[in-house]
Design a protein around this motif. Structure first.
Motif, PDB file in Angstrom:
ATOM      1  N   GLY A  85      -8.779 -66.115 -11.800  1.00 54.07           N
ATOM      2  CA  GLY A  85      -9.849 -65.127 -11.883  1.00 54.07           C
ATOM      3  C   GLY A  85      -9.677 -64.246 -13.109  1.00 54.07           C
ATOM      4  O   GLY A  85      -8.551 -63.930 -13.488  1.00 54.07           O
ATOM      5  N   PHE A  86     -10.796 -63.902 -13.723  1.00 52.16           N
ATOM      6  CA  PHE A  86     -10.758 -63.088 -14.942  1.00 52.16           C
ATOM      7  C   PHE A  86     -11.951 -62.148 -14.963  1.00 52.16           C
ATOM      8  O   PHE A  86     -13.026 -62.488 -14.469  1.00 52.16           O
ATOM      9  CB  PHE A  86     -10.845 -63.977 -16.193  1.00 52.16           C
ATOM     10  CG  PHE A  86      -9.808 -65.052 -16.236  1.00 52.16           C
ATOM     11  CD1 PHE A  86      -8.546 -64.790 -16.747  1.00 52.16           C
ATOM     12  CD2 PHE A  86     -10.089 -66.318 -15.738  1.00 52.16           C
ATOM     13  CE1 PHE A  86      -7.573 -65.779 -16.766  1.00 52.16           C
ATOM     14  CE2 PHE A  86      -9.127 -67.313 -15.754  1.00 52.16           C
ATOM     15  CZ  PHE A  86      -7.874 -67.052 -16.271  1.00 52.16           C
ATOM     16  N   GLN A  87     -11.741 -60.990 -15.601  1.00 55.61           N
ATOM     17  CA  GLN A  87     -12.897 -60.171 -15.940  1.00 55.61           C
ATOM     18  C   GLN A  87     -13.535 -60.837 -17.152  1.00 55.61           C
ATOM     19  O   GLN A  87     -12.834 -61.274 -18.064  1.00 55.61           O
ATOM     20  CB  GLN A  87     -12.453 -58.753 -16.270  1.00 55.61           C
ATOM     21  CG  GLN A  87     -11.875 -58.056 -15.053  1.00 55.61           C
ATOM     22  CD  GLN A  87     -11.803 -56.553 -15.221  1.00 55.61           C
ATOM     23  OE1 GLN A  87     -12.530 -55.964 -16.022  1.00 55.61           O
ATOM     24  NE2 GLN A  87     -10.940 -55.935 -14.455  1.00 55.61           N
ATOM     25  N   ASN A  88     -14.853 -60.906 -17.161  1.00 50.92           N
ATOM     26  CA  ASN A  88     -15.490 -61.667 -18.240  1.00 50.92           C
ATOM     27  C   ASN A  88     -16.903 -61.139 -18.502  1.00 50.92           C
ATOM     28  O   ASN A  88     -17.899 -61.840 -18.298  1.00 50.92           O
ATOM     29  CB  ASN A  88     -15.530 -63.158 -17.844  1.00 50.92           C
ATOM     30  CG  ASN A  88     -15.996 -64.047 -18.983  1.00 50.92           C
ATOM     31  OD1 ASN A  88     -15.978 -63.655 -20.151  1.00 50.92           O
ATOM     32  ND2 ASN A  88     -16.437 -65.251 -18.640  1.00 50.92           N
ATOM     33  N   MET A  89     -16.945 -59.886 -18.960  1.00 50.20           N
ATOM     34  CA  MET A  89     -18.260 -59.276 -19.183  1.00 50.20           C
ATOM     35  C   MET A  89     -18.987 -59.907 -20.370  1.00 50.20           C
ATOM     36  O   MET A  89     -20.201 -59.800 -20.490  1.00 50.20           O
ATOM     37  CB  MET A  89     -18.109 -57.769 -19.366  1.00 50.20           C
ATOM     38  CG  MET A  89     -17.764 -57.087 -18.053  1.00 50.20           C
ATOM     39  SD  MET A  89     -18.289 -55.382 -17.982  1.00 50.20           S
ATOM     40  CE  MET A  89     -16.976 -54.570 -18.820  1.00 50.20           C
ATOM     41  N   LYS A  90     -18.227 -60.561 -21.256  1.00 53.05           N
ATOM     42  CA  LYS A  90     -18.872 -61.232 -22.405  1.00 53.05           C
ATOM     43  C   LYS A  90     -19.440 -62.590 -22.013  1.00 53.05           C
ATOM     44  O   LYS A  90     -20.055 -63.270 -22.834  1.00 53.05           O
ATOM     45  CB  LYS A  90     -17.858 -61.414 -23.535  1.00 53.05           C
ATOM     46  CG  LYS A  90     -17.473 -60.111 -24.203  1.00 53.05           C
ATOM     47  CD  LYS A  90     -16.547 -60.372 -25.391  1.00 53.05           C
ATOM     48  CE  LYS A  90     -16.144 -59.051 -26.013  1.00 53.05           C
ATOM     49  NZ  LYS A  90     -14.830 -59.128 -26.652  1.00 53.05           N
ATOM     50  N   LEU A  91     -19.179 -62.991 -20.792  1.00 56.56           N
ATOM     51  CA  LEU A  91     -19.607 -64.310 -20.300  1.00 56.56           C
ATOM     52  C   LEU A  91     -19.125 -65.450 -21.199  1.00 56.56           C
ATOM     53  O   LEU A  91     -19.897 -66.346 -21.555  1.00 56.56           O
ATOM     54  CB  LEU A  91     -21.129 -64.386 -20.137  1.00 56.56           C
ATOM     55  CG  LEU A  91     -21.743 -63.551 -19.025  1.00 56.56           C
ATOM     56  CD1 LEU A  91     -23.242 -63.811 -18.928  1.00 56.56           C
ATOM     57  CD2 LEU A  91     -21.081 -63.819 -17.678  1.00 56.56           C
ATOM     58  N   MET A  93     -18.144 -68.718 -21.892  1.00 53.58           N
ATOM     59  CA  MET A  93     -18.557 -69.876 -21.088  1.00 53.58           C
ATOM     60  C   MET A  93     -17.373 -70.656 -20.539  1.00 53.58           C
ATOM     61  O   MET A  93     -17.377 -71.093 -19.387  1.00 53.58           O
ATOM     62  CB  MET A  93     -19.434 -70.799 -21.952  1.00 53.58           C
ATOM     63  CG  MET A  93     -20.059 -71.938 -21.189  1.00 53.58           C
ATOM     64  SD  MET A  93     -21.359 -71.368 -20.101  1.00 53.58           S
ATOM     65  CE  MET A  93     -22.716 -71.207 -21.241  1.00 53.58           C
ATOM     66  N   GLU A  94     -16.334 -70.830 -21.366  1.00 51.63           N
ATOM     67  CA  GLU A  94     -15.188 -71.641 -20.924  1.00 51.63           C
ATOM     68  C   GLU A  94     -14.454 -70.948 -19.767  1.00 51.63           C
ATOM     69  O   GLU A  94     -13.987 -71.599 -18.843  1.00 51.63           O
ATOM     70  CB  GLU A  94     -14.270 -71.893 -22.128  1.00 51.63           C
ATOM     71  CG  GLU A  94     -13.572 -73.236 -22.175  1.00 51.63           C
ATOM     72  CD  GLU A  94     -14.244 -74.394 -21.429  1.00 51.63           C
ATOM     73  OE1 GLU A  94     -13.576 -74.971 -20.561  1.00 51.63           O
ATOM     74  OE2 GLU A  94     -15.421 -74.711 -21.688  1.00 51.63           O
ATOM     75  N   VAL A  95     -14.386 -69.609 -19.837  1.00 50.51           N
ATOM     76  CA  VAL A  95     -13.736 -68.862 -18.755  1.00 50.51           C
ATOM     77  C   VAL A  95     -14.520 -69.043 -17.449  1.00 50.51           C
ATOM     78  O   VAL A  95     -13.949 -69.319 -16.385  1.00 50.51           O
ATOM     79  CB  VAL A  95     -13.641 -67.354 -19.120  1.00 50.51           C
ATOM     80  CG1 VAL A  95     -13.216 -66.522 -17.918  1.00 50.51           C
ATOM     81  CG2 VAL A  95     -12.678 -67.152 -20.283  1.00 50.51           C
ATOM     82  N   ASN A 103     -11.747 -72.839  -8.677  1.00 51.83           N
ATOM     83  CA  ASN A 103     -12.069 -72.171  -7.404  1.00 51.83           C
ATOM     84  C   ASN A 103     -13.174 -72.860  -6.611  1.00 51.83           C
ATOM     85  O   ASN A 103     -13.347 -72.574  -5.429  1.00 51.83           O
ATOM     86  CB  ASN A 103     -12.488 -70.716  -7.670  1.00 51.83           C
ATOM     87  CG  ASN A 103     -11.381 -69.888  -8.286  1.00 51.83           C
ATOM     88  OD1 ASN A 103     -10.276 -70.379  -8.506  1.00 51.83           O
ATOM     89  ND2 ASN A 103     -11.662 -68.633  -8.576  1.00 51.83           N
ATOM     90  N   VAL A 104     -13.931 -73.741  -7.276  1.00 54.27           N
ATOM     91  CA  VAL A 104     -14.969 -74.478  -6.530  1.00 54.27           C
ATOM     92  C   VAL A 104     -14.587 -75.962  -6.456  1.00 54.27           C
ATOM     93  O   VAL A 104     -14.335 -76.483  -5.372  1.00 54.27           O
ATOM     94  CB  VAL A 104     -16.367 -74.294  -7.163  1.00 54.27           C
ATOM     95  CG1 VAL A 104     -17.388 -75.188  -6.462  1.00 54.27           C
ATOM     96  CG2 VAL A 104     -16.812 -72.835  -7.050  1.00 54.27           C
ATOM     97  N   PRO A 142     -18.349 -62.328 -12.959  1.00 52.31           N
ATOM     98  CA  PRO A 142     -19.378 -63.122 -12.261  1.00 52.31           C
ATOM     99  C   PRO A 142     -18.837 -64.396 -11.612  1.00 52.31           C
ATOM    100  O   PRO A 142     -19.051 -64.636 -10.419  1.00 52.31           O
ATOM    101  CB  PRO A 142     -20.380 -63.438 -13.379  1.00 52.31           C
ATOM    102  CG  PRO A 142     -20.208 -62.329 -14.367  1.00 52.31           C
ATOM    103  CD  PRO A 142     -18.737 -62.005 -14.337  1.00 52.31           C
ATOM    104  N   ALA A 143     -18.112 -65.220 -12.377  1.00 55.04           N
ATOM    105  CA  ALA A 143     -17.652 -66.492 -11.804  1.00 55.04           C
ATOM    106  C   ALA A 143     -16.643 -66.252 -10.689  1.00 55.04           C
ATOM    107  O   ALA A 143     -16.679 -66.920  -9.657  1.00 55.04           O
ATOM    108  CB  ALA A 143     -17.034 -67.376 -12.884  1.00 55.04           C
ATOM    109  N   TYR A 144     -15.757 -65.279 -10.890  1.00 53.67           N
ATOM    110  CA  TYR A 144     -14.750 -65.033  -9.850  1.00 53.67           C
ATOM    111  C   TYR A 144     -15.422 -64.619  -8.541  1.00 53.67           C
ATOM    112  O   TYR A 144     -15.156 -65.207  -7.487  1.00 53.67           O
ATOM    113  CB  TYR A 144     -13.749 -63.966 -10.300  1.00 53.67           C
ATOM    114  CG  TYR A 144     -12.610 -63.798  -9.316  1.00 53.67           C
ATOM    115  CD1 TYR A 144     -11.691 -64.821  -9.126  1.00 53.67           C
ATOM    116  CD2 TYR A 144     -12.464 -62.637  -8.557  1.00 53.67           C
ATOM    117  CE1 TYR A 144     -10.654 -64.699  -8.200  1.00 53.67           C
ATOM    118  CE2 TYR A 144     -11.430 -62.506  -7.644  1.00 53.67           C
ATOM    119  CZ  TYR A 144     -10.529 -63.539  -7.465  1.00 53.67           C
ATOM    120  OH  TYR A 144      -9.509 -63.414  -6.552  1.00 53.67           O
ATOM    121  N   SER A 145     -16.309 -63.626  -8.601  1.00 54.26           N
ATOM    122  CA  SER A 145     -16.896 -63.151  -7.342  1.00 54.26           C
ATOM    123  C   SER A 145     -17.772 -64.222  -6.703  1.00 54.26           C
ATOM    124  O   SER A 145     -17.758 -64.418  -5.487  1.00 54.26           O
ATOM    125  CB  SER A 145     -17.671 -61.849  -7.550  1.00 54.26           C
ATOM    126  OG  SER A 145     -18.695 -61.997  -8.499  1.00 54.26           O
TER     127      SER A 145
END
Ligand code: NAP
Length: 244
Positions: A85-91, A93-95, A103-104, A142-145
């Protein structure tokens, strides 16, 4: 003899749960990508621990999980703790995509393999560590949550499937708040941070009692209770972020 498999036991919460189960006399099979970390833990109790390297994002992970189950001689409890999991406000894409792969995609691969094993072998206990982050979409991650919400829903679905197919599978969805592990080792400040050892003990106890949904700890139970009630129009305006 009680036999458990833990995926994601090379560090953090999964490793702490592994240590608790060892003290309770379980035979355990542990997995993760880091061979050296697996070997280090194995040295603690060589008679009780089998190891297997695997990467949940790779297709051969299902086969490797079955190999590990065979090494241990069967499986009564399956615990999936692997996750990123990462914070990724810049979105970046690879993250975002990597988070989804682990996680999925990796989650489905591992959980479905465990489900299939229990279906074939008369049942068992299937547990996962998701997070409170799945409660509502988090703008900072976003992806983590979203992937954590996916995990919550997937376990709900498998529980219904097990019921439909008259299978004796118990499910536990563990949702911790912030825990001091490598996952949060990004130099940011996290409030109400919990010690991994304490969370590990809490989880071992919840597993013993086959609890269905476990939010850790009591402070986060209160937080989640009110968090769920926040209407969308307020939620989108809340400045939910941690200090870097
Ligand atoms: N820390 C928190 O605040 C917190 C809060 C709520 C929920 N959680 C959840 O708790 C779980 C455990 O995280 P943690 O906090 O204990 O962090 P951690 O110390 O970084 O542990 C993550 C574990 O996942 C394994 N892993 C990651 N990617 C993998 C892959 N592709 N294949 C196989 N194993 C993989 C790692 O092993 P290798 O690197 O050896 O592969 C490691 O054992 C995660 O699902 C996380 O989302 C954490």
């Amino acid at each position: 003899m009680k036999r458990a498999i833990i995926i994601g036991a090379t560090s953090g919460i999964g490793q702490e749960v592994a240590k608790c189960l060892l003290l309770e006399g379980w035979q355990i099979g542990i997995a993760g990508r880091r061979q050296s970390a697996l070997e280090t833990l194995q040295r603690v109790a060589p008679d009780q621990i089998e190891i297997q390297t695997l990467d949940v994002t790779q297709e051969d992970a299902a086969e490797k999980l079955n190999i590990l189950i065979n090494k241990v001689g069967g499986m009564d409890l399956f615990l999936l703790s692997s996750g990123i999991g990462f914070q990724n406000m810049k979105l970046d894409m690879e993250v975002e995509l990597n988070t989804a792969r682990t996680n999925v995609e990796g989650f489905i691969r591992m959980v479905d393999t465990a489900f299939a094993y229990f279906r074939k072998n008369g049942g068992g206990h299937l547990a996962v560590i998701s997070s409170i982050a799945g409660t509502k979409g988090l703008g900072v991650a976003p992806a983590y949550s979203a992937t954590k919400r996916f995990q919550n829903t997937y376990i709900d679905a498998l529980e219904q499937l097990a019921h439909l197919q008259k299978l004796k599978i118990h499910f536990t969805d563990i949702r911790p708040g912030f825990v001091s592990t490598d996952l949060l080792n990004d130099g940011k400040h996290y409030p109400m941070l919990m010690k991994a050892e304490k969370v590990g003990r809490h989880i071992a106890d919840a597993l013993k009692h086959k609890r269905r949904v476990v939010v850790i700890d009591w402070r986060y139970r209160i937080l989640v209770f009110f968090w769920k009630m926040i209407p969308r129009w307020i939620w989108k305006r809340l400045p939910v972020k941690t200090n870097g």
